[in-house]
Scaffold this motif. Structure first.
Motif, PDB file in Angstrom:
ATOM      1  N   ALA B  11       0.851  -1.197   0.000  1.00 54.32           N
ATOM      2  CA  ALA B  11       0.000   0.000   0.000  1.00 54.32           C
ATOM      3  C   ALA B  11       0.880   1.237   0.000  1.00 54.32           C
ATOM      4  CB  ALA B  11      -0.899  -0.001   1.234  1.00 54.32           C
ATOM      5  N   ILE B  65      -7.900   0.330   1.803  1.00 57.49           N
ATOM      6  CA  ILE B  65      -6.540   0.436   2.353  1.00 57.49           C
ATOM      7  C   ILE B  65      -6.324   1.754   3.111  1.00 57.49           C
ATOM      8  CG2 ILE B  65      -5.526  -1.114   0.643  1.00 57.49           C
ATOM      9  CD1 ILE B  65      -4.353   1.378  -0.754  1.00 57.49           C
ATOM     10  N   PHE B  68      -5.291   1.216   6.785  1.00 58.19           N
ATOM     11  CA  PHE B  68      -3.928   0.678   6.823  1.00 58.19           C
ATOM     12  C   PHE B  68      -2.912   1.808   6.675  1.00 58.19           C
ATOM     13  CE2 PHE B  68      -0.141  -1.028   4.762  1.00 58.19           C
ATOM     14  CZ  PHE B  68       0.140  -2.142   5.524  1.00 58.19           C
ATOM     15  N   HIS B  78       0.857  -4.867   2.510  1.00 61.76           N
ATOM     16  CA  HIS B  78      -0.545  -5.010   2.885  1.00 61.76           C
ATOM     17  C   HIS B  78      -0.972  -6.470   2.949  1.00 61.76           C
ATOM     18  CE1 HIS B  78      -4.967  -4.854   2.198  1.00 61.76           C
ATOM     19  NE2 HIS B  78      -4.872  -3.828   3.012  1.00 61.76           N
ATOM     20  N   HIS B  79      -0.611  -7.253   1.946  1.00 57.66           N
ATOM     21  CA  HIS B  79      -0.933  -8.684   1.979  1.00 57.66           C
ATOM     22  C   HIS B  79      -0.047  -9.448   0.991  1.00 57.66           C
ATOM     23  CE1 HIS B  79      -3.596  -7.403  -1.415  1.00 57.66           C
ATOM     24  NE2 HIS B  79      -3.270  -8.587  -1.922  1.00 57.66           N
TER      25      HIS B  79
END
Lengths: 120, 120
Positions: B11, B65, B68, B78-79
């Protein structure tokens, strides 16, 4: 310049629990646990077809991932590693672009202490 | 069960700045920016020889996002996405192992709203 993604490193509090998740729950191929006292961590690799996950568990006092785990109670992604063909050329290019490149010396060669050099 | 690492998603607050870092500073191969209003993000892919990095920038109000980035002012990972051969078999195996598997419906099919179903 950056090439393959060599690994994604994930910090974990409890390696046995992390191995159970990656091996049993997610069905990954998991290596043996290796103690790396010079780095203050134990490592396990999850071998994927195209790259690998490096699980990191703190080892000994003052582990470099201890603070990270204080801030991330459940663990978390600690860093990613890109491969480069020429590490010195990469350093020069990154410095020229204004990136802060940090110089560490391996603890094995310096009385077990991870030494960072900084120009001052 | 888990196969290739499909991507690592990062992100970022400012896609232009992130593209400059990945393309110019790190010398990566970077795709065009694509707006994905249904997902509340714009995306750029950094194509590596063995996998890819997905840069995510918030798009529109209520981006998934946004929170976050509130917690991670400089951006952050982020993932990660693992590939599986059979997503339904994977779901069943993970549920049987006690994992919390979340069911989302695509906003495109539900009036532009990301809908999560939870058994209650």
């Amino acid at each position: 310049m950056i090439g393959r993604l060599n690994h994604v490193a994930i910090a974990v509090r409890d390696m046995d629990a992390a191995v159970a998740v990656y091996r049993d729950t997610l069905g990954g191929e998991v290596s043996e646990k290796v103690a790396q006292p010079d780095h203050g961590v134990s490592t396990v690799f999850v071998v994927l077809p195209n790259t690998k996950i490096e699980l990191l568990e703190p080892l000994g006092a003052g582990s470099p991932i201890a603070k990270f785990l204080d801030r991330n109670a459940d663990g978390g992604i600690h860093h990613i590693c890109y491969e480069v063909d020429d590490i010195l050329a990469a350093r020069d290019r990154l410095k020229a672009a204004g990136a802060r490149v940090v110089l560490f010396l391996h603890p094995k060669d310096f009385c077990g202490t991870l030494v960072e050099l900084e120009q001052a």
